[in-house]
Design a protein around this motif. Structure first.
Motif, PDB file in Angstrom:
ATOM      1  N   ARG A 159      37.181  16.284  29.472  1.00 17.32           N
ATOM      2  CA  ARG A 159      37.753  16.475  30.809  1.00 17.32           C
ATOM      3  C   ARG A 159      36.914  17.422  31.675  1.00 17.32           C
ATOM      4  N   PHE A 160      35.672  17.652  31.289  1.00 20.97           N
ATOM      5  CA  PHE A 160      34.817  18.617  31.973  1.00 20.97           C
ATOM      6  C   PHE A 160      34.646  18.294  33.461  1.00 20.97           C
ATOM      7  N   GLU A 161      34.780  19.326  34.291  1.00 20.52           N
ATOM      8  CA  GLU A 161      34.504  19.226  35.727  1.00 20.52           C
ATOM      9  C   GLU A 161      33.793  20.505  36.146  1.00 20.52           C
ATOM     10  N   MET A 162      32.572  20.369  36.597  1.00 23.44           N
ATOM     11  CA  MET A 162      31.791  21.530  37.012  1.00 23.44           C
ATOM     12  C   MET A 162      32.502  22.306  38.116  1.00 23.44           C
ATOM     13  N   ARG A 163      33.194  21.610  38.979  1.00 24.13           N
ATOM     14  CA  ARG A 163      33.885  22.267  40.093  1.00 24.13           C
ATOM     15  C   ARG A 163      34.982  23.229  39.624  1.00 24.13           C
ATOM     16  N   ARG A 164      35.474  23.026  38.411  1.00 21.74           N
ATOM     17  CA  ARG A 164      36.529  23.919  37.891  1.00 21.74           C
ATOM     18  C   ARG A 164      35.965  25.140  37.171  1.00 21.74           C
ATOM     19  N   ALA A 165      34.648  25.198  36.999  1.00 15.58           N
ATOM     20  CA  ALA A 165      34.037  26.342  36.306  1.00 15.58           C
ATOM     21  C   ALA A 165      34.195  27.601  37.155  1.00 15.58           C
ATOM     22  N   ARG A 166      34.459  28.705  36.497  1.00 11.96           N
ATOM     23  CA  ARG A 166      34.607  29.972  37.198  1.00 11.96           C
ATOM     24  C   ARG A 166      33.258  30.666  37.285  1.00 11.96           C
ATOM     25  N   CYS A 167      33.071  31.417  38.341  1.00  9.46           N
ATOM     26  CA  CYS A 167      31.869  32.237  38.517  1.00  9.46           C
ATOM     27  C   CYS A 167      32.316  33.680  38.724  1.00  9.46           C
ATOM     28  N   TYR A 168      31.645  34.586  38.055  1.00 10.98           N
ATOM     29  CA  TYR A 168      31.991  36.006  38.180  1.00 10.98           C
ATOM     30  C   TYR A 168      31.908  36.465  39.627  1.00 10.98           C
ATOM     31  N   CYS A 169      30.834  36.053  40.315  1.00 13.94           N
ATOM     32  CA  CYS A 169      30.642  36.503  41.703  1.00 13.94           C
ATOM     33  C   CYS A 169      31.829  36.106  42.583  1.00 13.94           C
ATOM     34  N   CYS A 170      32.334  34.896  42.385  1.00 12.63           N
ATOM     35  CA  CYS A 170      33.489  34.430  43.173  1.00 12.63           C
ATOM     36  C   CYS A 170      34.759  35.177  42.768  1.00 12.63           C
ATOM     37  N   ASP A 171      34.884  35.464  41.468  1.00 14.33           N
ATOM     38  CA  ASP A 171      36.066  36.181  40.975  1.00 14.33           C
ATOM     39  C   ASP A 171      36.187  37.578  41.576  1.00 14.33           C
ATOM     40  N   VAL A 172      35.042  38.213  41.899  1.00 13.70           N
ATOM     41  CA  VAL A 172      35.064  39.574  42.459  1.00 13.70           C
ATOM     42  C   VAL A 172      34.771  39.567  43.958  1.00 13.70           C
ATOM     43  N   ASP A 173      34.972  38.407  44.586  1.00 12.26           N
ATOM     44  CA  ASP A 173      34.799  38.259  46.037  1.00 12.26           C
ATOM     45  C   ASP A 173      33.390  38.657  46.507  1.00 12.26           C
ATOM     46  N   HIS A 174      32.409  38.353  45.681  1.00 15.21           N
ATOM     47  CA  HIS A 174      30.997  38.573  45.996  1.00 15.21           C
ATOM     48  C   HIS A 174      30.657  40.019  46.328  1.00 15.21           C
ATOM     49  N   LYS A 175      31.381  40.941  45.668  1.00 13.22           N
ATOM     50  CA  LYS A 175      31.103  42.374  45.813  1.00 13.22           C
ATOM     51  C   LYS A 175      31.087  43.005  44.432  1.00 13.22           C
ATOM     52  N   ASN A 176      30.087  43.808  44.174  1.00 18.48           N
ATOM     53  CA  ASN A 176      30.022  44.545  42.908  1.00 18.48           C
ATOM     54  C   ASN A 176      31.232  45.479  42.871  1.00 18.48           C
ATOM     55  N   PRO A 177      32.092  45.346  41.855  1.00 20.27           N
ATOM     56  CA  PRO A 177      33.314  46.154  41.817  1.00 20.27           C
ATOM     57  C   PRO A 177      33.054  47.657  41.729  1.00 20.27           C
ATOM     58  N   GLN A 178      31.903  48.058  41.195  1.00 18.74           N
ATOM     59  CA  GLN A 178      31.623  49.484  41.040  1.00 18.74           C
ATOM     60  C   GLN A 178      30.909  50.082  42.239  1.00 18.74           C
ATOM     61  N   THR A 179      30.026  49.299  42.871  1.00 14.76           N
ATOM     62  CA  THR A 179      29.234  49.852  43.969  1.00 14.76           C
ATOM     63  C   THR A 179      29.617  49.291  45.337  1.00 14.76           C
ATOM     64  N   GLY A 180      30.311  48.159  45.347  1.00 15.19           N
ATOM     65  CA  GLY A 180      30.646  47.509  46.606  1.00 15.19           C
ATOM     66  C   GLY A 180      29.509  46.698  47.199  1.00 15.19           C
ATOM     67  N   ALA A 181      28.359  46.679  46.508  1.00  8.79           N
ATOM     68  CA  ALA A 181      27.200  45.929  47.006  1.00  8.79           C
ATOM     69  C   ALA A 181      27.498  44.432  46.986  1.00  8.79           C
ATOM     70  N   LYS A 182      26.938  43.737  47.961  1.00  4.53           N
ATOM     71  CA  LYS A 182      27.143  42.300  48.074  1.00  4.53           C
ATOM     72  C   LYS A 182      26.446  41.578  46.917  1.00  4.53           C
ATOM     73  N   LEU A 183      27.134  40.576  46.339  1.00  3.09           N
ATOM     74  CA  LEU A 183      26.559  39.741  45.278  1.00  3.09           C
ATOM     75  C   LEU A 183      26.265  38.353  45.833  1.00  3.09           C
ATOM     76  N   LEU A 184      25.124  37.811  45.471  1.00  2.00           N
ATOM     77  CA  LEU A 184      24.812  36.433  45.838  1.00  2.00           C
ATOM     78  C   LEU A 184      25.739  35.497  45.069  1.00  2.00           C
ATOM     79  N   CYS A 185      25.973  34.325  45.603  1.00  2.00           N
ATOM     80  CA  CYS A 185      26.892  33.377  44.976  1.00  2.00           C
ATOM     81  C   CYS A 185      26.160  32.517  43.945  1.00  2.00           C
ATOM     82  N   ASP A 186      26.497  32.705  42.694  1.00  2.00           N
ATOM     83  CA  ASP A 186      25.916  31.898  41.619  1.00  2.00           C
ATOM     84  C   ASP A 186      26.296  30.426  41.769  1.00  2.00           C
ATOM     85  N   ARG A 187      27.510  30.179  42.196  1.00  2.00           N
ATOM     86  CA  ARG A 187      27.998  28.798  42.326  1.00  2.00           C
ATOM     87  C   ARG A 187      27.097  27.996  43.262  1.00  2.00           C
TER      88      ARG A 187
END
Length: 103
Positions: free
Chosen positions: A15-43
């Motif tokens: 049942r694999f669907e690439m669109r359902r895969a999670r990305c860390y960057c998206c999970d943290v709203d593209h901000k480093n949780p410790q520094t607040g620096a912007k993260l590029l979107c891996d997706r």
């Protein structure tokens, strides 16, 4: 238990669907949780790469993702099943017995 995990993996790949895969960057709203620096979107990078490789020669993301999903559900899944079966049949009986016992 090993066989149960192999079975689960087979169902997930079926049942694999690439669109359902999670990305860390998206999970943290593209901000480093410790520094607040912007993260590029891996997706975006992953989707663009898949579109390039599987996008019918024109880099179409939808076609690329669909083709990649089919590849994982078909050839990759079959190869994994074959690999797991080969590994399983080569295990010595005491090892096979030990990994089949529930914890």
């Amino acid at each position: 238990h090993y066989l149960h995990q192999v079975r689960i993996m087979g169902h997930q790949m079926k049942r694999f669907e690439m669109r359902r895969a999670r990305c860390y960057c998206c999970d943290v709203d593209h901000k480093n949780p410790q520094t607040g620096a912007k993260l590029l979107c891996d997706r975006k990078l992953v989707y663009a790469s898949i579109a390039h490789w599987y996008g019918a020669g024109n880099g179409d993301v939808d076609i690329g993702l669909e083709q990649f999903d089919k590849l994982v559900r078909g050839e990759v899944r079959a190869s994994m099943r074959c690999s797991m079966a080969t590994t399983w049949t080569q295990l010595p009986y005491p090892h096979a017995l030990a990994i089949s016992l529930p914890l």
